[in-house]
Design an enzyme around this catalytic site. Sequence first.
Site, mmCIF file in Angstrom:
data_model
loop_
_atom_site.group_PDB
_atom_site.id
_atom_site.type_symbol
_atom_site.label_atom_id
_atom_site.label_comp_id
_atom_site.label_asym_id
_atom_site.label_seq_id
_atom_site.Cartn_x
_atom_site.Cartn_y
_atom_site.Cartn_z
ATOM 1 N N ASP A 137 10.361 -17.317 -42.501
ATOM 2 C CA ASP A 137 11.367 -18.203 -41.740
ATOM 3 C C ASP A 137 11.585 -17.752 -40.411
ATOM 4 O O ASP A 137 11.298 -16.199 -40.226
ATOM 5 C CB ASP A 137 12.636 -18.243 -42.339
ATOM 6 C CG ASP A 137 12.652 -19.250 -43.580
ATOM 7 O OD1 ASP A 137 11.944 -19.882 -43.670
ATOM 8 O OD2 ASP A 137 13.602 -19.066 -44.474
ATOM 9 N N ARG A 187 5.127 -23.920 -39.217
ATOM 10 C CA ARG A 187 6.185 -24.900 -39.583
ATOM 11 C C ARG A 187 6.854 -25.010 -38.045
ATOM 12 O O ARG A 187 7.353 -24.169 -37.350
ATOM 13 C CB ARG A 187 7.311 -24.465 -40.549
ATOM 14 C CG ARG A 187 8.530 -25.272 -40.766
ATOM 15 C CD ARG A 187 9.696 -24.625 -41.327
ATOM 16 N NE ARG A 187 9.293 -24.185 -42.746
ATOM 17 C CZ ARG A 187 9.891 -23.148 -43.618
ATOM 18 N NH1 ARG A 187 10.797 -22.468 -43.000
ATOM 19 N NH2 ARG A 187 9.439 -22.612 -44.605
HETATM 20 C C1 LIG Z 1 11.834 -27.323 -44.419
HETATM 21 C C2 LIG Z 1 12.722 -26.860 -43.390
HETATM 22 C C3 LIG Z 1 12.694 -25.315 -43.012
HETATM 23 C C4 LIG Z 1 13.562 -24.746 -42.005
HETATM 24 N N1 LIG Z 1 13.394 -23.589 -41.594
HETATM 25 C C5 LIG Z 1 13.985 -23.079 -40.504
HETATM 26 C C6 LIG Z 1 13.525 -21.996 -39.656
HETATM 27 O O1 LIG Z 1 13.021 -21.142 -40.439
HETATM 28 N N2 LIG Z 1 14.475 -21.282 -38.806
HETATM 29 C C7 LIG Z 1 15.392 -22.224 -38.138
HETATM 30 O O2 LIG Z 1 16.107 -21.912 -37.334
HETATM 31 N N3 LIG Z 1 15.747 -23.568 -38.723
HETATM 32 C C8 LIG Z 1 14.988 -23.892 -39.950
HETATM 33 N N4 LIG Z 1 15.367 -25.319 -40.510
HETATM 34 C C9 LIG Z 1 16.530 -25.949 -39.944
HETATM 35 C C10 LIG Z 1 16.235 -26.989 -38.496
HETATM 36 O O3 LIG Z 1 15.964 -25.861 -37.689
HETATM 37 C C11 LIG Z 1 17.158 -27.722 -38.350
HETATM 38 O O4 LIG Z 1 18.448 -26.996 -37.961
HETATM 39 C C12 LIG Z 1 17.397 -28.770 -39.284
HETATM 40 O O5 LIG Z 1 16.136 -29.210 -40.060
HETATM 41 C C13 LIG Z 1 18.241 -29.805 -38.700
HETATM 42 O O6 LIG Z 1 17.323 -30.563 -37.701
HETATM 43 P P1 LIG Z 1 16.461 -31.958 -37.902
HETATM 44 O O7 LIG Z 1 15.180 -31.981 -37.203
HETATM 45 O O8 LIG Z 1 16.689 -32.594 -39.034
HETATM 46 O O9 LIG Z 1 17.302 -32.772 -36.755
HETATM 47 P P2 LIG Z 1 18.709 -33.355 -36.437
HETATM 48 O O10 LIG Z 1 19.041 -33.344 -34.994
HETATM 49 O O11 LIG Z 1 19.837 -32.320 -37.353
HETATM 50 O O12 LIG Z 1 18.841 -34.657 -37.182
HETATM 51 C C14 LIG Z 1 18.169 -35.819 -36.536
HETATM 52 C C15 LIG Z 1 18.366 -36.940 -37.410
HETATM 53 O O13 LIG Z 1 17.987 -36.948 -38.789
HETATM 54 C C16 LIG Z 1 18.617 -37.596 -39.442
HETATM 55 N N5 LIG Z 1 19.391 -36.907 -40.564
HETATM 56 C C17 LIG Z 1 19.695 -35.407 -40.375
HETATM 57 N N6 LIG Z 1 20.260 -35.193 -41.437
HETATM 58 C C18 LIG Z 1 20.586 -36.068 -42.128
HETATM 59 C C19 LIG Z 1 21.246 -36.348 -43.527
HETATM 60 N N7 LIG Z 1 21.952 -35.237 -43.807
HETATM 61 N N8 LIG Z 1 21.382 -37.472 -43.851
HETATM 62 C C20 LIG Z 1 20.623 -38.701 -43.203
HETATM 63 N N9 LIG Z 1 19.997 -38.512 -42.117
HETATM 64 C C21 LIG Z 1 19.982 -37.301 -41.646
HETATM 65 C C22 LIG Z 1 19.589 -38.460 -38.644
HETATM 66 O O14 LIG Z 1 19.005 -39.724 -38.571
HETATM 67 C C23 LIG Z 1 19.724 -37.492 -37.413
HETATM 68 O O15 LIG Z 1 19.936 -38.095 -36.463
HETATM 69 C C24 LIG Z 1 14.470 -25.573 -41.235
HETATM 70 C C25 LIG Z 1 14.518 -27.105 -41.610
HETATM 71 C C26 LIG Z 1 13.497 -27.567 -42.452
HETATM 72 C C27 LIG Z 1 13.746 -29.024 -42.724
#
Ligand SMILES: Cc1cc2nc3c(=O)[nH]c(=O)nc-3n(C[C@H](O)[C@H](O)[C@H](O)COP(=O)(O)OP(=O)(O)OC[C@H]3O[C@@H](n4cnc5c(N)ncnc54)[C@H](O)[C@@H]3O)c2cc1C
Length: 311
Positions: A137, A187
């Site tokens: 991560d 990732r």
């Molecule tokens: C598998 C995985 C591993 C990760 N590993 C790391 C890591 O190592 N380091 C790190 O800093 N971060 C990590 N993250 C977190 C990541 O950086 C984001 O903070 C997190 O994924 C939210 O960003 P998003 O791309 O989903 O977009 P966002 O801007 O949060 O959401 C975009 C859109 O997605 C949809 N959405 C989001 N949440 C929901 C919900 N609960 N219900 C319905 N629709 C929703 C909505 O349409 C929203 O407008 C990881 C995320 C994932 C999925």
Amino acid sequence: MLRRILLAASDSARMRRLVTTAPVARGVVARYVAGDEAADAVTVAGRLRAAGLLISLDHLGEDTRDARQAEAATGEYTALLARLATAGLTAGGAAEVSVKPTAVGLGLADHGEKTATENISRICAAASAAGTTVTVDMEDHSHVDATLRIVRGLRAEFPGLGCVIQSQLRRSADDCAALAAPGSRVRLCKGAYNAPQDVAFTSRAEVDRSYVRCLLALMRGDGYPMLATHDPRLIEIGAAQAYLTGRGPGDFEYQMLYGIRPAEQRRLAGGGARMRVYLPYGSDWYGYLVRRLAERPANLAFFARSLATRS
Ligand SMILES: Cc1cc2nc3c(=O)[nH]c(=O)nc-3n(C[C@H](O)[C@H](O)[C@H](O)COP(=O)(O)OP(=O)(O)OC[C@H]3O[C@@H](n4cnc5c(N)ncnc54)[C@H](O)[C@@H]3O)c2cc1C
């Protein structure tokens, strides 16, 4: 603004005490976390696998300042991998593990990077024996260089070792271009930590545009892109780019967090895509929960409602 306040709260000991002792917090946590024990995680992983999903398990915990704790976290992962193999979940890399470098020693005052490297190497050896892989991560921006050094160093022995790039960082498109080499598992996520403006984009639009630049670099390269996002627009762009670059369903994967958009996870898997669910477990869930709340104000309202109605 709210996001920055919440992310600051993820480091606050007082807030941690307040939230973790609230009885209703458990109910909210259960939505995002498999349970306290490895056995809970293996049970939920089995359920997800039966639904056609891939899994990356994360033992919750970060920012360890004590070498014995780092050692214990490493032992937790090696034992988990053995359990997953016994349950038949690691075949073909169906279930792998995600490891935070600061959970296994990166933040130790003495020899942090060396300790984390040795511990991640032990976890990689256990994963390799179980027939699966590890993804490291990415945490706070101040750890990026050390984390990428660790991954680069260990890839000679464990070529399947994956890493994470956060599109919120200004450097990330260059990092993606450098990482898009044969066999390289990367990732791509937006980033879940506060970072200053000189190193990070601060508006959502800029972070999203950077995500697309990074995605293009990974898709056009020779590695294995892992698109970690719940964002419908970015998922569509990922699918279109996979098509345009001639990638089949086995040449990249989508990743989402356990408990977030589960219907979309199943829809993508049902359509033949590789869809991996990031599945955390363990009792140290505070930092993880607050980062999820910071991402989505609706989650905060849900949490506040649970507090109001049950207390
Ligand atoms: C598998 C995985 C591993 C990760 N590993 C790391 C890591 O190592 N380091 C790190 O800093 N971060 C990590 N993250 C977190 C990541 O950086 C984001 O903070 C997190 O994924 C939210 O960003 P998003 O791309 O989903 O977009 P966002 O801007 O949060 O959401 C975009 C859109 O997605 C949809 N959405 C989001 N949440 C929901 C919900 N609960 N219900 C319905 N629709 C929703 C909505 O349409 C929203 O407008 C990881 C995320 C994932 C999925």
